[in-house]
Write a protein that holds these residues in place. Structure first.
Motif, PDB file in Angstrom:
ATOM      1  N   VAL A 221      70.886 -33.024  40.700  1.00  0.00           N
ATOM      2  CA  VAL A 221      70.003 -32.593  41.778  1.00  0.00           C
ATOM      3  C   VAL A 221      70.154 -33.577  42.932  1.00  0.00           C
ATOM      4  O   VAL A 221      70.119 -34.797  42.713  1.00  0.00           O
ATOM      5  CB  VAL A 221      68.539 -32.586  41.282  1.00  0.00           C
TER       6      VAL A 221
ATOM      7  N   MET B 249      60.437 -33.097  42.586  1.00  0.00           N
ATOM      8  CA  MET B 249      60.893 -32.059  43.513  1.00  0.00           C
ATOM      9  C   MET B 249      59.780 -31.715  44.508  1.00  0.00           C
ATOM     10  O   MET B 249      59.968 -30.918  45.402  1.00  0.00           O
ATOM     11  CB  MET B 249      61.302 -30.788  42.760  1.00  0.00           C
TER      12      MET B 249
ATOM     13  N   GLY C 155      66.411 -34.519  48.080  1.00  0.00           N
ATOM     14  CA  GLY C 155      65.354 -33.532  47.907  1.00  0.00           C
ATOM     15  C   GLY C 155      64.255 -33.962  46.960  1.00  0.00           C
ATOM     16  O   GLY C 155      63.336 -33.202  46.684  1.00  0.00           O
ATOM     17  N   LEU C 156      64.323 -35.189  46.450  1.00  0.00           N
ATOM     18  CA  LEU C 156      63.349 -35.683  45.478  1.00  0.00           C
ATOM     19  C   LEU C 156      62.375 -36.654  46.135  1.00  0.00           C
ATOM     20  O   LEU C 156      62.702 -37.301  47.132  1.00  0.00           O
ATOM     21  CB  LEU C 156      64.067 -36.391  44.323  1.00  0.00           C
TER      22      LEU C 156
ATOM     23  N   CYS D  37      65.895 -26.311  36.310  1.00  0.00           N
ATOM     24  CA  CYS D  37      66.596 -27.597  36.203  1.00  0.00           C
ATOM     25  C   CYS D  37      66.698 -28.084  34.763  1.00  0.00           C
ATOM     26  O   CYS D  37      67.723 -28.605  34.352  1.00  0.00           O
ATOM     27  CB  CYS D  37      65.882 -28.659  37.042  1.00  0.00           C
TER      28      CYS D  37
ATOM     29  N   HIS E 253      55.672 -33.337  40.946  1.00  0.00           N
ATOM     30  CA  HIS E 253      56.988 -33.546  40.351  1.00  0.00           C
ATOM     31  C   HIS E 253      57.928 -34.115  41.408  1.00  0.00           C
ATOM     32  O   HIS E 253      57.721 -33.892  42.596  1.00  0.00           O
ATOM     33  CB  HIS E 253      57.486 -32.178  39.839  1.00  0.00           C
TER      34      HIS E 253
END
Length: 199
Positions: free
Chosen positions: A125, A180, A129-130, A113, A178
């Motif tokens: 992104v 992610m 998904g975060l 990324c 993180h």
């Protein structure tokens, strides 16, 4: 001598909400260095940086809107500002990125990324998904459903972190996982922090 409204004080320093939407979605004011290589100007990727002219147009638009459509800036000055901002570098002299275990962790866990050839920034992104707050990505005025991977140039000394400034320290961000969701071992986190300090 001015006192901020209570709602604005809750945002914290270094955050701003520039939309007229009824949502309360302040974002951290992004660092300006690395824009010469970055592809996105704002957190949610509404404004793509294709060339220096992208910045000039955005600066001119913000000036006009900030003056309630009653004033236009000198275009030569706007172009000069865009040229200046494109060439801004982190406050400390950045040498070549470090090598060793931290670089290996970065290459394995981060470089997908945060791409080195794009000032350690990257594409967009999906916010879904975060683990971070997704309200800005869904904002009707500036949302794209995504967040940009921000530049990591000078990242070691530039907290708070994330688009909303919700993580006060880089060590805390990595320890919490993180955005992610990747949680690194303590050894890898230490090595990665050492590497990030070289950017």
């Amino acid at each position: 001598g001015l006192t901020a409204q209570p709602g604005l004080r809750a945002w914290g320093p270094g955050r701003v909400d520039v939309t007229d939407a009824a949502l309360d979605t302040p974002t951290a004011i992004p660092d300006l260095w690395g824009l010469g290589e970055a592809r996105w100007l704002n957190h949610s990727g509404v404004i793509q940086v294709v060339a220096r002219s992208s910045l000039a147009v955005r600066f001119e638009t913000q000036y006009i809107l900030g003056h309630r459509m009653a004033s236009r800036p000198d275009r030569a000055l706007i172009w000069a500002l865009a040229a200046f901002v494109t060439d801004v570098h982190p406050p400390r002299a950045a040498g070549p990125a470090g090598e060793g275990p931290g670089r290996a962790v970065f290459d394995r866990a981060c470089a997908g990324c945060h791409q080195p050839d794009q000032a350690y920034s990257g594409g967009l992104v999906p916010a879904a998904g975060l683990t971070s707050d997704g309200r800005v990505a869904g904002d009707p005025e500036r949302g794209t459903g995504r967040y940009k991977a921000p530049s990591l140039l000078g990242v070691a000394g530039n907290g708070p972190y994330l688009h909303d400034g919700s993580q006060p320290s880089l060590a805390g961000l990595l320890a919490a996982g993180h955005p992610m969701g990747a949680v690194l071992s303590a050894t890898d986190r230490g090595a990665l922090l050492d590497y990030l300090d070289t950017l």
